[in-house]
Design an enzyme around this catalytic site. Structure first.
Site, short mmCIF file in Angstrom:
data_model
loop_
_atom_site.label_atom_id
_atom_site.label_comp_id
_atom_site.label_asym_id
_atom_site.label_seq_id
_atom_site.Cartn_x
_atom_site.Cartn_y
_atom_site.Cartn_z
N LYS A 109 3.88 4.62 4.91
CA LYS A 109 4.57 3.47 4.32
C LYS A 109 5.99 3.31 4.86
O LYS A 109 6.47 2.21 5.04
CB LYS A 109 4.57 3.58 2.79
CG LYS A 109 3.23 3.25 2.17
CD LYS A 109 2.85 1.77 2.38
CE LYS A 109 1.46 1.45 1.88
NZ LYS A 109 1.02 0.09 2.16
N TYR A 166 0.79 9.43 2.57
CA TYR A 166 1.00 8.02 2.23
C TYR A 166 2.44 7.60 2.53
O TYR A 166 2.69 6.57 3.13
CB TYR A 166 0.67 7.85 0.75
CG TYR A 166 0.80 6.46 0.21
CD1 TYR A 166 -0.20 5.51 0.40
CD2 TYR A 166 1.91 6.07 -0.54
CE1 TYR A 166 -0.09 4.23 -0.14
CE2 TYR A 166 2.03 4.81 -1.07
CZ TYR A 166 1.03 3.89 -0.86
OH TYR A 166 1.14 2.62 -1.39
N ASP A 197 -13.00 -2.63 9.69
CA ASP A 197 -12.18 -1.44 9.48
C ASP A 197 -10.89 -1.66 10.26
O ASP A 197 -10.93 -1.89 11.48
CB ASP A 197 -12.94 -0.21 10.00
CG ASP A 197 -12.24 1.09 9.64
OD1 ASP A 197 -10.99 1.13 9.71
OD2 ASP A 197 -12.93 2.06 9.29
N VAL A 198 -9.74 -1.58 9.57
CA VAL A 198 -8.47 -1.89 10.24
C VAL A 198 -8.14 -0.94 11.38
O VAL A 198 -7.29 -1.25 12.22
CB VAL A 198 -7.26 -1.92 9.27
CG1 VAL A 198 -7.29 -3.13 8.36
CG2 VAL A 198 -7.15 -0.62 8.48
N THR A 241 -4.24 -0.08 -10.25
CA THR A 241 -5.41 -0.40 -9.41
C THR A 241 -6.25 0.87 -9.26
O THR A 241 -5.81 1.98 -9.60
CB THR A 241 -5.00 -0.88 -8.00
OG1 THR A 241 -4.57 0.26 -7.25
CG2 THR A 241 -3.92 -1.94 -8.04
#
Ligand SMILES: NC(=O)c1ccc[n+]([C@@H]2O[C@H](COP(=O)([O-])OP(=O)(O)OC[C@H]3O[C@@H](n4cnc5c(N)ncnc54)[C@H](OP(=O)(O)O)[C@@H]3O)[C@@H](O)[C@H]2O)c1
Length: 324
Positions: free
Chosen positions: A164, A160, A68-69, A196
């Site tokens: 980003k 998000y 898990d990052v 995706t």
């Protein structure tokens, strides 16, 4: 330890789905040794078998290591074990990310925070561990997958967009800091919409399921860009026919951009599918939804609709200006 021979040793963080999975296939095809990582062990095992199917004879293999990052220590262990396994690491790509749709005020604070933890701080964890490995003369290439939404903004995606923009700022800073480090490269790959599973995996507090606004590219196109940038390092690669236009409009015509982005996003960036508030894969993986492709391959058909909304929006803004 397995020798990696002539191919590279590449660690892919976010390898179980979408762009990371397409990149795993592409690099396996050219014989690179791979370390595949994300949270879902079962899916990573499937990806390793898919890589085996397309790899040339003598391929050194894919090593699966779920991580898990958000767990900094685990990310360090990931890179150490990659070196133990293959003797070195030549490149690290980080494409791990999650999304929670909804107006900022409607997204629960802990979900918003967790998205920053994964998308920005998770990327930072991977970057730190990779650069620790690459600096001091050893060399190596860090590839960060950013987004068009690291360069423009849109409503309903604050969780998000905020991460980003941070990822883009971090990557640019790393590029500046690494200028004098021999053999160290840092690249940013920034796609527009890609077909995706990320959209159906996302959490949503907007009442609707998200979808990629056109034009939509296939994840294989981004994987190709990653392969090219690994061969010819560049600071930044944009993937998507509409990206330059949107960034230009965002920067040069901010009022027009802001007038159009909400109706466009409502029509093109949110599907008709209704959904109760949920956190998607923000907290834990949903392996059953992971794949290379999403279900948005024919999204380009919506381009004429986008053009129609944009033209009407411009007409409305002009009429309002005249009336003012
Ligand atoms: N699709 C698009 O339209 C688009 C556009 C621009 C940029 N991008 C960027 O491209 C990258 C890949 O996105 P995608 O579309 O390929 O999404 P995806 O299909 O959902 O893949 C995301 C990957 O991240 C992993 N991941 C999520 N949370 C994680 C965590 N905490 N720790 C480790 N791994 C985690 C997922 O696996 P697990 O859930 O099993 O951990 C999965 O392998 C992202 O950085 C995204 O922002 C995508």
């Amino acid at each position: 330890m397995r020798a990696a021979r002539d191919g590279r040793v590449v660690v892919l963080v976010g390898a179980s789905s979408g762009i990371g999975r397409a990149t795993a296939h592409r690099l396996a095809r050219r014989g690179d040794a791979l370390v595949l990582s994300s949270r879902s062990r079962a899916v990573l095992d499937v990806v390793a078998r898919e890589c085996q199917d397309v790899a040339p004879p003598g391929w050194p293999g894919a090593y699966v290591l779920p991580t898990d990052v958000t767990d900094r220590d685990a990310v360090e262990v990931l890179l150490r074990r990659a070196v133990d396994r293959f003797g070195r690491v030549d490149a690290v790509m980080v494409s791990a990310a999650v999304v929670a749709y909804g107006r900022f005020v409607d997204v629960p604070a802990d979900v918003f925070d967790r998205a920053q933890l994964v998308n920005l701080l998770g990327t930072a964890n991977v970057a730190r561990a990779a650069l620790d490995l690459f600096t001091g003369g050893r060399g190596g290439h860090l590839v960060v997958v950013g987004s068009l939404l690291g360069r423009i903004t849109t409503p309903w995606m604050s969780s998000y967009v905020a991460g980003k923009w941070g990822v883009h700022g971090l990557t640019r800073t790393l590029q500046q800091e690494m200028r004098r480090e021999a053999g160290v490269h840092v690249s940013l790959v920034a796609p527009g919409s890609v077909d995706t599973p990320v959209y159906s995996q996302a959490g949503s507090y907007s009442g609707r399921v998200g979808r990629p606004p056109p034009p939509v590219v296939r994840p294989e196109a981004v994987a190709r860009a990653v392969e090219r940038v690994l061969e010819h390092p560049r600071p930044m690669v944009s993937v998507g026919a509409g990206n330059a236009l949107m960034v230009t409009a965002f920067r040069l015509l901010p009022r027009l951009f802001d007038a159009l982005v909400t109706p466009l996003m409502s029509v093109l960036g949110l599907s008709r599918d209704k959904v109760a508030p949920h956190s998607g894969n923000v907290w834990s993986p949903t392996p059953e939804g992971e794949a290379v492709h999403g279900r948005w391959g024919r999204q380009w058909l919506r381009l004429p609709l986008a053009a129609g909304v944009a033209v009407s929006g411009i007409a409305v803004v002009r009429a309002l200006r005249r009336a003012a």
